[in-house]
Design a protein around this motif. Structure first.
Motif, mmCIF file in Angstrom:
data_model
loop_
_atom_site.group_PDB
_atom_site.id
_atom_site.type_symbol
_atom_site.label_atom_id
_atom_site.label_comp_id
_atom_site.label_asym_id
_atom_site.label_seq_id
_atom_site.Cartn_x
_atom_site.Cartn_y
_atom_site.Cartn_z
ATOM 1 N N GLY A 48 6.903 -9.483 -3.468
ATOM 2 C CA GLY A 48 7.511 -8.834 -2.195
ATOM 3 C C GLY A 48 6.362 -8.720 -1.219
ATOM 4 N N SER A 49 5.098 -8.308 -2.020
ATOM 5 C CA SER A 49 3.740 -8.067 -1.278
ATOM 6 C C SER A 49 3.465 -9.804 -0.775
ATOM 7 C CB SER A 49 2.862 -7.790 -1.896
ATOM 8 O OG SER A 49 3.141 -6.497 -2.346
ATOM 9 N N ILE A 50 3.508 -10.776 -1.390
ATOM 10 C CA ILE A 50 2.900 -11.967 -1.000
ATOM 11 C C ILE A 50 3.895 -12.415 0.100
ATOM 12 C CG2 ILE A 50 3.081 -14.525 -1.590
ATOM 13 C CD1 ILE A 50 2.317 -13.705 -4.295
ATOM 14 N N VAL A 51 5.503 -12.131 0.136
ATOM 15 C CA VAL A 51 6.124 -12.636 1.178
ATOM 16 C C VAL A 51 5.803 -11.917 2.489
ATOM 17 C CG1 VAL A 51 8.741 -12.489 1.832
ATOM 18 C CG2 VAL A 51 8.047 -13.214 -0.349
ATOM 19 N N VAL A 52 5.641 -10.798 2.526
ATOM 20 C CA VAL A 52 5.538 -10.034 3.671
ATOM 21 C C VAL A 52 4.069 -10.491 4.333
ATOM 22 C CG1 VAL A 52 4.404 -7.972 2.897
ATOM 23 C CG2 VAL A 52 5.811 -7.940 4.759
#
Length: 429
Positions: free
Chosen positions: A138-142
């Motif tokens: 989720g952090s990588i995506v954002v």
């Protein structure tokens, strides 16, 4: 000394100290930066929850399983939830509370099954690993969706650390289940080679993620300071210098554009009579009315003590006439309640109010098909034509709009095609 031969208990203690030092540093630098304070607080809480988890895991070696297994692993899952929230807040977004509750519940579910229902320890390993994996992905995506962070070294540091979490940390936890390693291999501070490697990776993840987070925070501080330097302190619109730097970029691919010049009527008289605070209040209200009437691509700046300049890309004479008329009418439609002078209070009478009005001059230019880019000289010449229209509006009684005739100016020239004068202007409001 072989670092891989260090005792897990020693590595656990160093992880606590490391996380606490980074939490204090993050919180202190966040307060000093005075930007994105919420992200700073959540990141500090992330590091504190990780330190608390290691304390619980260390205390659990004395045989108190509820501290070691139940509380320690619950804090580890909480750390993953806070980590994801901090990253999202850092880029100006927020996670729905339902997602955070669901992630925490799913992460601790395996811990509960093992502790209360006697399920195999592998269930806890899987659910905790999946919670951490959800945080990393989720952090990588954002982060990848944020252009500013995606183009910075600090952003890629964070992304690299998160990829490390996905590939090595989570994989090592799940590999214990696939290839075996005994009961000790699933305990965070167990004396097992897998746990020693995982603890070293944890040190690297804590440090790399914190440094990346702080680097992004400092970049945001620099960006915020630069943005503030480009904005007028009183009105919040661009300064004249910032307008000059940005204006031409907004004219790319424009076949027609207009310039609007607005000046508050009798501003000097009002400021001398009621003080500088009253003058600031006037400019703030006029700026508010001005911005409400503009479109998204329009660029406004404070041109002088009592005036504004607006660039309206892709806006012809008819459209800019409508915009200017709405602004002029809006400014004159409501009186301004003057603020009390500094150091004094209104005791008997209600605060004084004044009627406001503004004069507006407008000029429009067309960009011939053979002209690739609008030049600075052409834009400056158009601003001078708008000034001429403004002066005419003031000389004809103020509180009105004057606009240059259609076809009177060509953007491929640095000067008007015909001499400026009363014949090139007409009253439209």
């Amino acid at each position: 000394m072989n670092l891989l031969n260090l005792q897990p208990s020693t590595l656990g203690l160093s992880a606590v100290v490391w996380a606490l030092l980074l939490a204090i540093t993050t919180y202190g630098l966040g307060r000093a930066a005075a930007v994105n304070a919420r992200a700073t607080r959540v990141w500090a809480a992330t590091l504190l929850s990780m330190a608390a988890a290691f304390v619980c895991w260390s205390a659990g070696t004395a045989g108190r399983g509820w501290i070691d297994f139940l509380l320690g692993n619950a804090l580890a899952v909480l750390c993953s939830v806070l980590f994801l929230n901090a990253i999202w807040i850092l880029v100006g977004r927020s996670i729905p509370w339902g997602w955070s509750v669901g992630q925490f519940g799913a992460g601790v579910s395996g811990v509960g099954w093992v502790y209360f229902l006697g399920a195999p320890h592998g269930w806890a390993v899987v659910t905790i690993a999946l919670a951490i994996l959800a945080t990393a992905m989720g952090s990588i995506v954002v982060l990848l969706q944020h252009r500013r962070i995606r183009s910075s070294v600090a952003g890629w540091t964070l992304i690299g650390v998160l990829l490390l979490v996905c590939v090595f940390f989570v994989a090592s936890r799940l590999a214990v289940l696939v290839f075996g390693g005994g009961a000790l291999a699933v305990r965070p501070l167990a004396d097992h080679q897998v746990q020693v490697i995982s603890l070293w990776l944890t040190h690297l993840i804590i440090g790399g993620a914190s440094l990346g987070f702080l680097a992004v925070l400092m970049q945001q501080r620099r960006d915020a300071a630069l943005a503030r330097s480009r904005l007028d302190r009183v009105t919040g619109v661009l300064t004249q210098q910032a307008f000059a730097e940005q204006a031409l970029a907004h004219l790319a691919h424009a076949s027609v554009y207009s310039v609007l010049r607005l000046e508050v009527d009798h501003f000097q008289r009002l400021s001398e009579a009621h003080g500088r605070e009253a003058g600031d209040a006037v400019m703030q209200q006029v700026a508010t009315q001005l911005l409400r009437a503009l479109r998204d691509p329009d660029v406004a700046c404070r041109w002088g003590a009592d005036s504004f300049c607006v660039l309206l890309p892709h806006c012809d004479e008819t459209e800019v006439h409508g915009v200017a008329s709405r602004i002029c009418q809006s400014v004159a439609s409501q009186d301004l309640a003057l603020p009390a002078p500094v150091g004094l209070a209104w005791t008997q009478a209600a605060p004084a109010s004044v009627a406001l009005s503004a004069s507006v001059g407008v000029a429009t230019a067309w960009v011939p098909s053979e002209v690739a880019l609008v030049t600075r000289q052409a834009l400056d010449a158009l601003i001078r034509r708008a000034d001429e229209a403004l002066y005419l509006a003031q000389s004809m009684g103020r509180n009105q709009v004057q606009v240059v005739h259609t076809g009177a100016f060509d953007a491929s020239w640095a000067e008007p095609l015909q001499a400026a004068g009363s014949g090139a202007l007409r009253r439209v409001f």
